[in-house]
Design a protein around this motif. Structure first.
Motif, mmCIF file in Angstrom:
data_model
loop_
_atom_site.group_PDB
_atom_site.id
_atom_site.type_symbol
_atom_site.label_atom_id
_atom_site.label_comp_id
_atom_site.label_asym_id
_atom_site.label_seq_id
_atom_site.Cartn_x
_atom_site.Cartn_y
_atom_site.Cartn_z
ATOM 1 N N GLY A 1 0.670 -1.148 -0.227
ATOM 2 C CA GLY A 1 -0.047 -0.454 -0.038
ATOM 3 C C GLY A 1 0.399 1.429 0.104
ATOM 4 O O GLY A 1 -0.001 2.256 0.072
ATOM 5 N N LYS A 2 1.644 1.058 0.414
ATOM 6 C CA LYS A 2 2.971 2.724 0.069
ATOM 7 C C LYS A 2 3.623 2.565 -0.796
ATOM 8 O O LYS A 2 4.484 1.479 -1.898
ATOM 9 C CB LYS A 2 3.529 2.527 1.705
ATOM 10 N N LEU A 3 3.466 3.925 -1.978
ATOM 11 C CA LEU A 3 4.539 4.212 -2.880
ATOM 12 C C LEU A 3 5.952 3.826 -2.849
ATOM 13 O O LEU A 3 6.327 4.786 -1.844
ATOM 14 C CB LEU A 3 3.850 5.176 -4.090
ATOM 15 N N ALA A 4 6.992 3.333 -3.651
ATOM 16 C CA ALA A 4 8.220 3.599 -3.396
ATOM 17 C C ALA A 4 9.085 2.960 -5.044
ATOM 18 O O ALA A 4 8.359 2.670 -5.988
ATOM 19 C CB ALA A 4 8.763 2.340 -2.977
ATOM 20 N N ARG A 5 10.248 3.753 -4.802
ATOM 21 C CA ARG A 5 10.773 4.342 -5.814
ATOM 22 C C ARG A 5 12.033 2.854 -6.409
ATOM 23 O O ARG A 5 12.781 2.388 -5.299
ATOM 24 C CB ARG A 5 11.428 5.400 -6.092
ATOM 25 N N LEU A 6 11.667 2.239 -7.697
ATOM 26 C CA LEU A 6 13.070 0.993 -7.726
ATOM 27 C C LEU A 6 14.136 1.817 -7.712
ATOM 28 O O LEU A 6 14.681 3.210 -8.613
ATOM 29 C CB LEU A 6 12.505 0.677 -8.966
ATOM 30 N N SER A 7 15.260 1.895 -7.694
ATOM 31 C CA SER A 7 16.534 2.752 -7.845
ATOM 32 C C SER A 7 16.373 1.905 -8.815
ATOM 33 O O SER A 7 16.433 1.275 -9.860
ATOM 34 C CB SER A 7 18.031 1.842 -6.506
ATOM 35 N N ARG A 8 17.781 3.163 -9.555
ATOM 36 C CA ARG A 8 18.489 2.376 -11.451
ATOM 37 C C ARG A 8 19.591 1.359 -11.155
ATOM 38 O O ARG A 8 20.093 0.784 -9.858
ATOM 39 C CB ARG A 8 19.696 3.769 -10.941
ATOM 40 N N GLY A 9 18.763 0.865 -11.740
ATOM 41 C CA GLY A 9 19.470 -0.928 -11.805
ATOM 42 C C GLY A 9 18.888 -2.108 -10.873
ATOM 43 O O GLY A 9 19.205 -3.129 -10.628
ATOM 44 N N ALA A 10 17.553 -1.541 -10.693
ATOM 45 C CA ALA A 10 17.079 -2.225 -9.975
ATOM 46 C C ALA A 10 16.183 -4.141 -10.564
ATOM 47 O O ALA A 10 16.572 -3.757 -11.493
ATOM 48 C CB ALA A 10 15.677 -1.997 -9.406
ATOM 49 N N GLN B 28 19.416 5.165 -0.081
ATOM 50 C CA GLN B 28 18.565 5.976 -0.078
ATOM 51 C C GLN B 28 17.351 5.734 0.189
ATOM 52 O O GLN B 28 16.309 6.742 -0.149
ATOM 53 C CB GLN B 28 18.495 6.558 -1.416
ATOM 54 N N GLY B 29 16.927 4.462 0.876
ATOM 55 C CA GLY B 29 15.224 4.072 1.260
ATOM 56 C C GLY B 29 14.182 3.787 -0.428
ATOM 57 O O GLY B 29 13.080 3.474 -0.404
ATOM 58 N N GLU B 30 16.093 3.201 -1.975
ATOM 59 C CA GLU B 30 14.923 2.852 -2.750
ATOM 60 C C GLU B 30 14.973 1.287 -2.718
ATOM 61 O O GLU B 30 15.633 0.602 -2.401
ATOM 62 C CB GLU B 30 15.655 3.497 -3.884
ATOM 63 N N VAL B 31 13.902 0.890 -4.005
ATOM 64 C CA VAL B 31 13.837 -0.776 -3.507
ATOM 65 C C VAL B 31 15.539 -1.359 -4.928
ATOM 66 O O VAL B 31 15.426 -1.034 -6.058
ATOM 67 C CB VAL B 31 12.945 -0.304 -4.366
ATOM 68 N N SER B 32 16.182 -1.804 -4.271
ATOM 69 C CA SER B 32 17.229 -2.132 -5.524
ATOM 70 C C SER B 32 16.772 -3.323 -5.733
ATOM 71 O O SER B 32 17.886 -3.976 -6.747
ATOM 72 C CB SER B 32 18.414 -2.109 -4.535
ATOM 73 N N ALA B 33 16.602 -4.249 -5.183
ATOM 74 C CA ALA B 33 15.971 -6.096 -5.784
ATOM 75 C C ALA B 33 14.352 -6.365 -5.407
ATOM 76 O O ALA B 33 14.159 -6.058 -3.626
ATOM 77 C CB ALA B 33 17.194 -6.831 -5.208
ATOM 78 N N VAL B 34 14.101 -7.044 -6.280
ATOM 79 C CA VAL B 34 12.355 -7.678 -5.486
ATOM 80 C C VAL B 34 13.141 -9.304 -6.342
ATOM 81 O O VAL B 34 13.015 -9.235 -7.102
ATOM 82 C CB VAL B 34 12.040 -7.126 -6.500
ATOM 83 N N TRP B 35 12.208 -10.311 -5.556
ATOM 84 C CA TRP B 35 12.476 -11.185 -5.907
ATOM 85 C C TRP B 35 10.801 -11.888 -5.568
ATOM 86 O O TRP B 35 10.574 -11.603 -4.369
ATOM 87 C CB TRP B 35 12.996 -12.455 -4.992
ATOM 88 N N ILE B 36 10.023 -12.329 -6.843
ATOM 89 C CA ILE B 36 8.496 -12.676 -6.436
ATOM 90 C C ILE B 36 8.904 -13.973 -5.837
ATOM 91 O O ILE B 36 9.803 -14.524 -7.081
ATOM 92 C CB ILE B 36 8.370 -12.238 -8.107
#
Length: 93
Positions: free
Chosen positions: A40-49, A77-85
């Protein structure tokens, strides 16, 4: 026999994936460009995420299935750097 072999290989492969201990659990959806919504919270993906599906294949952010259960990490910086589904098996753990 081929189906059984494929199942065994897929099971073994899924067990080899190690996610960082500091990765957080959440539900994600892509909003636009490099913006996602996690729990429910917006987040920015980092460059190269890096975004990986349940089979560890690379995905572009727009291909993230809405409502996917994920583990993710943040950079300094609090940006999402990696995501694993997560696979169904990983989500149950």
């Amino acid at each position: 026999a081929t189906a059984l072999l494929a199942l065994l290989v897929a099971t073994a492969y899924a067990q080899l994936r190690t996610l960082p201990a500091q990765a957080k659990l959440g539900k994600i959806r892509h909003v636009q460009e490099m913006i996602v919504q996690i729990d429910g919270k917006l987040a920015r993906l980092s460059r190269g995420a890096r975004v990986r599906d349940a089979h560890n294949r690379s995905l572009v952010p727009a291909a993230i299935p809405a409502g996917s259960v994920v583990k993710y990490t943040l950079n300094a910086q609090g940006e999402v750097s990696a995501v694993w589904i997560l696979s169904a098996q990983e989500a149950r753990q």
